[in-house]
Design an enzyme around this catalytic site. Sequence first.
Site, PDB file in Angstrom:
ATOM      1  N   TYR A 157     -62.719 -78.591 -55.746  1.00 54.57           N
ATOM      2  CA  TYR A 157     -61.441 -79.108 -56.251  1.00 54.57           C
ATOM      3  C   TYR A 157     -61.068 -80.418 -55.552  1.00 54.57           C
ATOM      4  O   TYR A 157     -60.679 -81.396 -56.201  1.00 54.57           O
ATOM      5  CB  TYR A 157     -60.362 -78.045 -56.020  1.00 54.57           C
ATOM      6  CG  TYR A 157     -59.020 -78.348 -56.635  1.00 54.57           C
ATOM      7  CD1 TYR A 157     -58.789 -78.160 -57.993  1.00 54.57           C
ATOM      8  CD2 TYR A 157     -57.955 -78.786 -55.848  1.00 54.57           C
ATOM      9  CE1 TYR A 157     -57.545 -78.419 -58.554  1.00 54.57           C
ATOM     10  CE2 TYR A 157     -56.708 -79.050 -56.402  1.00 54.57           C
ATOM     11  CZ  TYR A 157     -56.511 -78.853 -57.755  1.00 54.57           C
ATOM     12  OH  TYR A 157     -55.275 -79.112 -58.308  1.00 54.57           O
ATOM     13  N   LYS A 161     -60.661 -84.048 -57.344  1.00 53.31           N
ATOM     14  CA  LYS A 161     -59.375 -84.741 -57.322  1.00 53.31           C
ATOM     15  C   LYS A 161     -59.472 -86.079 -56.574  1.00 53.31           C
ATOM     16  O   LYS A 161     -58.765 -87.036 -56.913  1.00 53.31           O
ATOM     17  CB  LYS A 161     -58.299 -83.844 -56.701  1.00 53.31           C
ATOM     18  CG  LYS A 161     -57.955 -82.620 -57.557  1.00 53.31           C
ATOM     19  CD  LYS A 161     -57.458 -83.003 -58.938  1.00 53.31           C
ATOM     20  CE  LYS A 161     -56.891 -81.829 -59.715  1.00 53.31           C
ATOM     21  NZ  LYS A 161     -56.377 -82.215 -61.042  1.00 53.31           N
TER      22      LYS A 161
END
Length: 249
Positions: A157, A161
Site C-alpha cells: 500500500y 501510494k
Amino acid sequence: MAGALDGKVAIVTGSSRGIGKAAAMALAEQGAKVVVNYARSSEAADAVVADIGGAGGEAIALQADVSKADQVDAMVKATMDKFGRIDVLVNNAGITRDTLLLRMKPDAWQAVIDLNLTGVFLCTRAVSKIMLKQRSGRIINISSVAGLMGNPGQANYSAAKAGVIGFTKTIAKELAPRGVTANAVAPGFIATDMTEELKNTEEILKFIPLGRYGQPEEVAGLIRFLAADPAAAYITGQVMNVDGGMVMH
C-alpha cells in the site's frame, strides 16, 4: 445544486462509500454531473446516485475495475456518450492487503499495486486525452500518509501510494501546457470502513496532534476546493495532507 461546477462532469472512482462517496456528494453540490464508479456491487453506488438525485443533482453509476484497461476505457466512453465531456477526475479507488513483508505473498503485493497505482495510470491516461482536447481539467489523485512516511504491514500500500505521488508530479508537468492541473491528496487516518478494522486506535491517536480520526467530508472539502474553486487554478503538482497534523513536511 448550483455552483462552480455547473455544466461540468466529474468521475470519482471507488465512490460507493467512504472518501469517494463524500467526494461525489461534494462535487454534486457544486453542480457537477457525477459518475459514481464501483467495482462489484451496484447497490451502494445506486444509493449514492439516489442521494445526489434527491438533492437535485445528476449522477449515474458505472461499473469498472480500474485495474483493467478495457473496463476503464468502457467507463470513459459511457461517460462521454452520456455527458459529452469530462472536467474532473478523482482517482480514489483503493484496496489494502496488509501483512508484514516476510509474510506478504506476491499476489497480495500485485493486487494492491494493480488497483491503487496502475488504476490511477489507466484512468488518468484515458481521461487526459479528453481534457487536453478541452484545454481544461482537474485531476485529483488520492494518495495517503502511508506513501509519505511508510507504515509497518503496508509495504504494498505504501509503495503504491508513494507511486501515486511521483505519478502526479509527472503528469502535472506534462498536462500543464493545456491548462490541466493534477494534485494529490494524502489522507491520514479517516473514519471509513478501511480504518474500522484497526485494533490499535489508542496507539494511533497518540501520533495525531488533533487527537482524532478525520471524517470523509473533511477530505472531500479539499477535493472540492481543488476541483471547483477558481483559486485552485494555479495549484498543480502538489501533495496536500489531510491528517490532523500527523505528517509535517
